[in-house]
Design a protein around this motif. Structure first.
Motif, PDB file in Angstrom:
ATOM      1  N   VAL A  60       0.806  -1.224   0.000  1.00  0.00           N
ATOM      2  CA  VAL A  60       0.000   0.000   0.000  1.00  0.00           C
ATOM      3  C   VAL A  60       0.841   1.276   0.000  1.00  0.00           C
ATOM      4  CG1 VAL A  60      -1.932  -1.161   1.109  1.00  0.00           C
ATOM      5  CG2 VAL A  60      -0.247   0.007   2.532  1.00  0.00           C
ATOM      6  N   GLU A  61       2.142   1.157   0.237  1.00  0.00           N
ATOM      7  CA  GLU A  61       3.022   2.326   0.203  1.00  0.00           C
ATOM      8  C   GLU A  61       4.316   1.993  -0.536  1.00  0.00           C
ATOM      9  OE1 GLU A  61       4.396   5.797   3.373  1.00  0.00           O
ATOM     10  OE2 GLU A  61       2.914   4.309   3.962  1.00  0.00           O
ATOM     11  N   PRO A  62       4.214   1.554  -1.813  1.00  0.00           N
ATOM     12  CA  PRO A  62       5.408   1.119  -2.542  1.00  0.00           C
ATOM     13  C   PRO A  62       6.359   2.261  -2.880  1.00  0.00           C
ATOM     14  CG  PRO A  62       3.536   1.215  -4.028  1.00  0.00           C
ATOM     15  CD  PRO A  62       3.000   1.460  -2.644  1.00  0.00           C
ATOM     16  N   ASN A  63       5.889   3.487  -2.726  1.00  0.00           N
ATOM     17  CA  ASN A  63       6.742   4.647  -2.964  1.00  0.00           C
ATOM     18  C   ASN A  63       7.780   4.830  -1.873  1.00  0.00           C
ATOM     19  OD1 ASN A  63       4.197   5.335  -1.441  1.00  0.00           O
ATOM     20  ND2 ASN A  63       5.420   7.158  -0.992  1.00  0.00           N
ATOM     21  N   GLU A 145      -3.519 -10.545   0.204  1.00  0.00           N
ATOM     22  CA  GLU A 145      -4.870 -10.197  -0.231  1.00  0.00           C
ATOM     23  C   GLU A 145      -4.932  -8.781  -0.790  1.00  0.00           C
ATOM     24  OE1 GLU A 145      -9.403  -9.840   1.646  1.00  0.00           O
ATOM     25  OE2 GLU A 145      -7.777 -10.742   2.812  1.00  0.00           O
ATOM     26  N   LEU A 146      -4.267  -7.840  -0.123  1.00  0.00           N
ATOM     27  CA  LEU A 146      -4.253  -6.460  -0.606  1.00  0.00           C
ATOM     28  C   LEU A 146      -3.627  -6.370  -2.000  1.00  0.00           C
ATOM     29  CD1 LEU A 146      -3.215  -4.598   2.669  1.00  0.00           C
ATOM     30  CD2 LEU A 146      -5.299  -4.157   1.359  1.00  0.00           C
ATOM     31  N   ALA A 147      -2.533  -7.100  -2.205  1.00  0.00           N
ATOM     32  CA  ALA A 147      -1.853  -7.046  -3.500  1.00  0.00           C
ATOM     33  C   ALA A 147      -2.688  -7.710  -4.593  1.00  0.00           C
ATOM     34  CB  ALA A 147      -0.486  -7.717  -3.400  1.00  0.00           C
ATOM     35  N   ARG A 148      -3.324  -8.828  -4.266  1.00  0.00           N
ATOM     36  CA  ARG A 148      -4.048  -9.577  -5.282  1.00  0.00           C
ATOM     37  C   ARG A 148      -5.389  -8.927  -5.626  1.00  0.00           C
ATOM     38  NH1 ARG A 148      -2.299 -13.985  -7.000  1.00  0.00           N
ATOM     39  NH2 ARG A 148      -1.272 -14.631  -5.062  1.00  0.00           N
ATOM     40  N   GLU A 149      -6.137  -8.487  -4.604  1.00  0.00           N
ATOM     41  CA  GLU A 149      -7.471  -7.932  -4.838  1.00  0.00           C
ATOM     42  C   GLU A 149      -7.440  -6.428  -5.110  1.00  0.00           C
ATOM     43  OE1 GLU A 149     -10.209  -9.048  -1.819  1.00  0.00           O
ATOM     44  OE2 GLU A 149      -9.833 -11.208  -2.062  1.00  0.00           O
ATOM     45  N   GLY A 150      -6.367  -5.774  -4.715  1.00  0.00           N
ATOM     46  CA  GLY A 150      -6.248  -4.339  -4.944  1.00  0.00           C
ATOM     47  C   GLY A 150      -6.721  -3.523  -3.766  1.00  0.00           C
ATOM     48  N   ILE A 195      -8.064   2.243  -7.501  1.00  0.00           N
ATOM     49  CA  ILE A 195      -7.656   0.890  -7.133  1.00  0.00           C
ATOM     50  C   ILE A 195      -6.372   0.512  -7.865  1.00  0.00           C
ATOM     51  CG2 ILE A 195      -8.288  -1.554  -7.130  1.00  0.00           C
ATOM     52  CD1 ILE A 195      -9.940   0.075  -5.201  1.00  0.00           C
ATOM     53  N   TRP A 196      -5.412   0.011  -7.101  1.00  0.00           N
ATOM     54  CA  TRP A 196      -4.162  -0.497  -7.678  1.00  0.00           C
ATOM     55  C   TRP A 196      -3.950  -1.915  -7.162  1.00  0.00           C
ATOM     56  CZ3 TRP A 196       0.722  -2.219  -6.047  1.00  0.00           C
ATOM     57  CH2 TRP A 196       1.695  -2.299  -7.052  1.00  0.00           C
ATOM     58  N   ARG A 197      -3.510  -2.797  -8.028  1.00  0.00           N
ATOM     59  CA  ARG A 197      -3.259  -4.185  -7.631  1.00  0.00           C
ATOM     60  C   ARG A 197      -2.036  -4.705  -8.370  1.00  0.00           C
ATOM     61  NH1 ARG A 197      -7.996  -4.154 -10.368  1.00  0.00           N
ATOM     62  NH2 ARG A 197      -9.209  -4.553  -8.477  1.00  0.00           N
ATOM     63  N   SER A 198      -1.427  -5.739  -7.831  1.00  0.00           N
ATOM     64  CA  SER A 198      -0.268  -6.354  -8.479  1.00  0.00           C
ATOM     65  C   SER A 198      -0.266  -7.846  -8.169  1.00  0.00           C
ATOM     66  CB  SER A 198       1.035  -5.718  -7.998  1.00  0.00           C
ATOM     67  OG  SER A 198       2.154  -6.430  -8.505  1.00  0.00           O
ATOM     68  N   ALA A 199      -0.696  -8.652  -9.130  1.00  0.00           N
ATOM     69  CA  ALA A 199      -0.707 -10.104  -8.947  1.00  0.00           C
ATOM     70  C   ALA A 199       0.707 -10.641  -8.750  1.00  0.00           C
ATOM     71  CB  ALA A 199      -1.363 -10.769 -10.157  1.00  0.00           C
ATOM     72  N   ALA A 200       1.686 -10.033  -9.431  1.00  0.00           N
ATOM     73  CA  ALA A 200       3.074 -10.486  -9.286  1.00  0.00           C
ATOM     74  C   ALA A 200       3.575 -10.240  -7.867  1.00  0.00           C
ATOM     75  CB  ALA A 200       3.965  -9.756 -10.299  1.00  0.00           C
ATOM     76  N   HIS A 201       3.243  -9.085  -7.314  1.00  0.00           N
ATOM     77  CA  HIS A 201       3.628  -8.775  -5.935  1.00  0.00           C
ATOM     78  C   HIS A 201       2.992  -9.781  -4.982  1.00  0.00           C
ATOM     79  CE1 HIS A 201       4.900  -5.260  -3.190  1.00  0.00           C
ATOM     80  NE2 HIS A 201       4.547  -6.239  -2.383  1.00  0.00           N
TER      81      HIS A 201
END
Length: 535
Positions: A60-63, A145-150, A195-201
């Motif tokens: 949620v804070e990749p920056n 879950e946050l990364a996959r669902e966004g 909404i941002w999501r990353s299945a790879a993450h």
């Protein structure tokens, strides 16, 4: 816990202090705080909650942090404080000569050359194994879950993300930077609430959770990381990753007016905060917003940083001991240099002998102060294809001066800026605190300790109060909300003072204190999307 007298303090009304007794998580993003609370309520302890929050923050804070960064922690468990240094070393195949022969005078900020071994996944696994109650798989589940669902991007994060994207579009021309844009900004940076999501993450986090981080250091992820860095001209190898081990270390401290202030020892620069506090304890302070208070704080910090930048390095390479830098005799010597006007700081000669922060506590007495970072926001700009792993750029802190104790060398850890803090009194935990933000961090620690101990401010008032940051020489930046008489007064003493409206630049902190009755009292950063989840 100190007796707080902050009801009438002018900066205390921006956000209410939070109280709880069963558990608390304080960090810079609400969804990450909720992830920690979710794990607490599922039967986890403060250590499990810290892992959950830290893993969620990479999403949620990749920056400000990521899977490919470093981490440090102070853990109060079993009535004792434990230190964890999970900062990685330089690759074994890199040398100072290899970089200087390319005409470099410093390690670059971006690209493959500043990439050192990431320590964050190993930190999570080590914390879970030694002190956690739940399997790593359970603690990391909310992050997956946050990364996959966004998730909806929060406002401060969105702003930093947009700034980084604009910078990187101008600066990143080499083909290996393409994967950063593919991952984080394929068309544009996300807007607040988008909404941002990353299945790879998500897949990478799940792999780390399932294998207790083995896949990252000795498995398929390690193979992909090393291959990518080397294809871009870097030096990190699978052998470097496989050899990495976290360092469980003894924290260092000074006693400041009856309170013990704790930091991780070098290679981190928590020592700078302790040097400054050791100087400042020789003065009496009664009011916060006075010219004398600010002048003495700034002067002590200058001297502390001058020593830190000259002497802090991988401890195996330091030429001056921590004990010597924190001796009362040396502190008195440095204190005597402070006069009525701003000085030009120089290191002394003692006798020789972009980041996220979180605090957690549970109802059993366990408490954690944890900080992790990719450095300079998104780090090196190197994202391992198909993994979501943004690699950090901590090697940028190495010196290319062969005579400096922090000079680049194979297998050596660099001077490190991320530092968790902890406060105890009479052998009992008061609690974790921290202020993230590069070289602002020791300065934030000093200001938080003094706001608490000298001026009796509660955690939220301590964080709400205006801050200053010494930059270099006589240059000091002060927050725009600072009383105007202090700006003019400091200038009159020879400080080169500038106002700054960039509140994020003054760091982002969290505090949790515990009183004698076991009640938790927390504050969170008003300069970020800070949140406290309490139970």
């Amino acid at each position: 816990m100190p007796t707080f007298d902050a009801l009438h303090y002018p900066y205390a009304s921006r956000r209410n202090v939070v109280y709880a007794n069963k558990g608390m998580v304080a960090t810079s993003q609400p969804l990450a705080a909720q992830a920690g609370l979710q794990v607490l309520q599922a039967g986890g302890n403060a250590i499990d909650a810290a892992i959950a929050t830290a893993a969620a923050l990479t999403v949620v804070e990749p920056n400000a942090n990521g899977i490919g960064g470093d981490a440090f922690a102070l853990v109060w468990h079993g009535g004792k404080l434990h230190g964890l240094n999970a900062s990685g070393p330089a690759p074994q195949s890199i040398t100072l000569d290899k970089l200087t022969s390319q005409g470099l005078s410093e390690v670059p900020k971006y690209g493959p050359l500043p990439v050192t071994v990431p320590g964050t996944p190993a930190a999570w696994a080590a914390l879970a194994q030694r002190f956690g109650r739940l399997p790593l798989k359970t603690s990391m589940a909310p992050a997956v879950e946050l990364a996959r669902e966004g998730f909806p991007v929060s406002p401060t994060v969105a702003g930093a993300w947009q700034t980084a994207t604009a910078l990187f579009r101008d600066a990143f021309k080499e083909p290996y930077f393409k994967h950063w844009f593919d991952t984080f900004s394929p068309e544009r940076a996300p807007q607040p609430g988008e909404i941002w999501r990353s299945a790879a993450h998500a897949d990478t986090l799940q792999s780390i959770a399932d294998t207790n981080a083995e896949s990252f250091y000795r498995g398929p992820l390690a193979e992909r990381i090393a291959a990518f860095v080397q294809s871009a001209g870097g030096y990190l190898t699978q052998e470097d990753l496989a050899a990495f081990q976290v360092d469980w270390c003894d924290p260092i401290s000074v006693n400041y007016r009856g309170y013990d202030v704790w930091e991780i020892p070098p290679n981190g620069h928590g020592l700078v905060a302790l040097i400054a506090l050791n100087i400042l304890k020789g003065f009496d302070f009664t009011e916060r917003d006075t010219l004398r208070t600010h002048h003495l704080q700034i002067e002590a910090m200058k001297l502390a940083f001058a020593d830190g930048l000259a002497h802090i390095a991988d401890p195996a390479h330091m030429r001056v001991s921590v004990a010597d830098l924190l001796s009362d005799a040396y502190s008195a010597e440095r204190r005597a240099l402070i006069g009525a006007r701003a000085l030009q700081p120089m290191p002394g000669e003692p006798s020789r002998g972009g980041t996220v922060y979180l605090s957690t506590a549970d109802g059993e007495g366990n408490m954690v102060s944890l900080i992790q970072s990719n450095y300079m926001g998104f780090g090196s700009g190197m994202v391992v294809p198909g993994t979501g792993i943004a690699l950090h750029n901590r090697g940028n802190n190495f010196s290319l001066d062969a005579k400096h104790p922090n000079s680049l060398a194979p297998g050596k850890r660099p001077y490190h800026t991320i530092i968790p803090g902890f406060l105890t009194k009479d052998g009992k935990a008061v609690g974790p605190f921290g202020v993230m933000g590069g070289f602002m961090q020791p300065q934030g620690h000093v200001q938080m300790v003094m706001n608490t101990v000298d001026f009796g401010l509660n955690p939220q008032a301590s964080l709400d109060a205006p801050r200053w940051e010494w930059e270099s020489g006589k240059r000091v930046s002060i927050e725009r909300s600072t009383p105007e008489h202090l700006f003019h007064g400091l200038a009159g003493l020879g400080h080169e003072v500038t106002w700054s409206a960039n509140r994020v630049g003054f760091g982002r902190g969290q505090i949790i204190w515990r009183n004698a009755d076991g009640v938790l009292c927390g504050g969170t950063e008003p300069r970020a999307d800070g949140s406290i989840a309490a139970w």
